[in-house]
Design a protein around this motif. Sequence first.
Motif, PDB file in Angstrom:
ATOM      1  N   LYS A  36       0.787  -1.416   0.221  1.00 24.99           N
ATOM      2  CA  LYS A  36       0.041   0.415  -0.021  1.00 24.99           C
ATOM      3  C   LYS A  36       0.883   1.121   0.324  1.00 24.99           C
ATOM      4  CE  LYS A  36      -4.002  -1.507   2.651  1.00 24.99           C
ATOM      5  NZ  LYS A  36      -5.010  -1.691   3.516  1.00 24.99           N
ATOM      6  N   GLU A  37       0.342   2.708  -0.855  1.00 27.18           N
ATOM      7  CA  GLU A  37       1.163   3.722  -0.465  1.00 27.18           C
ATOM      8  C   GLU A  37       1.232   4.310   0.795  1.00 27.18           C
ATOM      9  OE1 GLU A  37       2.433   6.816  -4.142  1.00 27.18           O
ATOM     10  OE2 GLU A  37       0.093   6.437  -3.540  1.00 27.18           O
ATOM     11  N   LYS A  63       0.630   7.328   1.462  1.00 25.22           N
ATOM     12  CA  LYS A  63      -0.106   8.309   1.380  1.00 25.22           C
ATOM     13  C   LYS A  63      -1.249   8.197   1.182  1.00 25.22           C
ATOM     14  CE  LYS A  63       3.551  12.007   0.577  1.00 25.22           C
ATOM     15  NZ  LYS A  63       4.639  12.708  -0.294  1.00 25.22           N
ATOM     16  N   SER A  64      -1.500   7.800  -0.214  1.00 25.19           N
ATOM     17  CA  SER A  64      -2.963   7.545  -0.714  1.00 25.19           C
ATOM     18  C   SER A  64      -3.858   6.144  -0.107  1.00 25.19           C
ATOM     19  CB  SER A  64      -2.741   7.679  -1.442  1.00 25.19           C
ATOM     20  OG  SER A  64      -2.068   6.208  -2.390  1.00 25.19           O
ATOM     21  N   ARG A  65      -2.735   5.856   0.600  1.00 28.09           N
ATOM     22  CA  ARG A  65      -3.056   3.895   1.274  1.00 28.09           C
ATOM     23  C   ARG A  65      -4.159   3.243  -0.014  1.00 28.09           C
ATOM     24  NH1 ARG A  65      -0.907   3.099   5.180  1.00 28.09           N
ATOM     25  NH2 ARG A  65      -2.283   1.191   5.764  1.00 28.09           N
ATOM     26  N   LEU A  66      -3.436   3.828  -1.478  1.00 28.10           N
ATOM     27  CA  LEU A  66      -3.800   2.827  -2.785  1.00 28.10           C
ATOM     28  C   LEU A  66      -2.876   1.232  -2.354  1.00 28.10           C
ATOM     29  CD1 LEU A  66      -4.953   5.551  -5.136  1.00 28.10           C
ATOM     30  CD2 LEU A  66      -5.882   4.289  -3.994  1.00 28.10           C
TER      31      LEU A  66
END
Length: 682
Positions: free
Chosen positions: A437-438, A440-443
């Motif tokens: 997961k990224e 910052k974005s949690r994507l």
Amino acid sequence: MRMEIQTVNNHINNSLILPSLIPPESNHSLNSSITPHSRSNSPASSNSEIEKDFQDLDLTSSNNQTLGGDLNNCSKSNGSLSGASSSSANTSNIISNGNTPNTTAQVKKRISSSRTSTRKARRIKFYRNGDRFYSGITIPVSNERYRSFESLFEDITRLLEDNVKIPGAVRTIYTMCGKKVTSLEELEDGQSYVCSCNNENFKKVEYNTSSQPLSILALTNKANNRLSKMYRPLSPLKNGTALGSNGSPMLTKSIELDNIVFPRIVTLIRNGTKPRKIMRLLLNKRNSPTFDHVVQSITQVVKLDTGYVRKVFTLSGTPVLQLADFFGEDDIFFAYGTERVNNSDDFKLESDEHKAIQAIRKTLRTAGTAYQGPKPKMPTKSKNTKPVPIDPKLEDEESTLNNIGIDASELPAAIRENYVLGQIIGDGNFAIVVKIKERKSRLPYALKIIDKSKCQGKEHYIDAEVRVMKKLQHPHIISLLMEVDQPAIMYLVVDYVSGGDLFDAITRVTRFSEDQSRVMIRHLASALAYLHSMSIVHRDIKPENLLVELDDIGNVTQLKLADFGLACEVTEPLYAVCGTPTYVAPEILMETGYGLKIDVWAAGIILYILLCGFPPFVSPDNEQEPLFDAIISGVYEFPDPYWSDICDGVRDLIANMLQSDPDVRFTSEDILDHYWTMGESS
């Protein structure tokens, strides 16, 4: 035929690597073939500017009458090119004031004396890369008109869009020998060049250089009525061309090509001594935009002793007079040159000719047969991935690192600082795939960790995958977001697709509905069309390399193509035998050379599997030799009861994708253009 198969572990992917294995130009109407747009807000690309630059050409050359026509009768109208320039307009003013030059030569002299060498435009002809039928466009090129390649590319793109189907904007210009042109100064007056879209490689074909030069954006049309894009004259090859009162062809509102032309394979019977030669030709929107183009395509295929095809008839002897006739109920045509049709016996098939046509249609004749014996099964999954338990505890980053044997300090800083490691979602011979997961974005994304020590000697497959993926940006292709290359390990950050691969989806569902299959083949064909427009062949299309997104009830909503370890650019026929046995195309096995269309064959196999749950070519106990024999023969069935509830439209599409002859096999764009793919009933 006996073949040894060597397994190539493409990271997680165990792909199988097998050891090695124009005509005379028809009379085009210049009015209908050149339709540049007029852009009032873009002086560099306006028609008036093109007119002006054409007047800057050397009017004292041998072509001055063709280019300028009668200078005293030149005029200019909005949206059309008549050959008039600001100079000729000034001449008209002088004439109206009584200061009339004594001769046309004096007019030319006035224009010539006022012109400087810097304003003289070069007359350059451009062909569309790979299109042997397109007769080209000629435009004036000068340093004042085009300050950079980009402005020239913009104009050429706009002109081509009105005449041929192009996959994108013009990005490269080549000489006729294939050398890339890097500056405007390299373009020579009176020479021809090839323009390429989307960075396509140069395609060496027999370009239609026999046509009359199209220097003649300033046309000798006295009425100055350049035909708009929506209107075309009747084809000069049609019998009984209607003429207006002024002797020019009558205008007819053109029917949109989308409503007439669709991809189909037609059978051609070459006129001559019986039994006559029978050939096939693939017609589509790329090679059949006009009646003339179809006749030229037929000429290329049948190669009459008398030269150019002049007359075409249906099997019943009815003359073919318009484009729509090639896309009606008839799909068998007789091709004639200048010779006469003697009698009705010319249109009767001999026994050998009839058998040859039936052999061509052997695949369609098997429709509706009953399958004998147990239902065939899907082959075993070719990727040797270990099952990964789904355990919430594995979401812990430290646990994941322990499982893959990597210390946190060994992770590249770019990955450690931007992503959080999650659970392992794939474990293969060469690589491990981890969900991340990224920060910052949690994507969610996927991290592919490739152990180079396990793939010694096959490093070029890793390099090929990275090199190809860097070029790609498409909604139905897995994107490469980041690569970190270390001496022992390669890290790749790619898209995460939650539904797993298509093979597992087929295993769960067994067979899909036509609507679900249509969604998936659209997405796959779209990805292939994009790849093929860049002259890239994937070479390992199979369900394991297709990742899917699912909705809440398990329907596939998205399909993405992955694993580019075997992908490469095609600049000439390929001979390396590779792929996975169930999906390998016959031309690969026969070692005759192959290209982009092997991906279409594999996609046809997948579409067949989606609808019935098993492949069209099978062998007992997955034995390779009988499987390869079946593939080379090209004979398969649509057996009942597995196909009894499936429409004829998708059978037609599959039959055209699984053509043994790659020349008549559908292209990836043809799949998208087929009526079943578009959701039409017929």
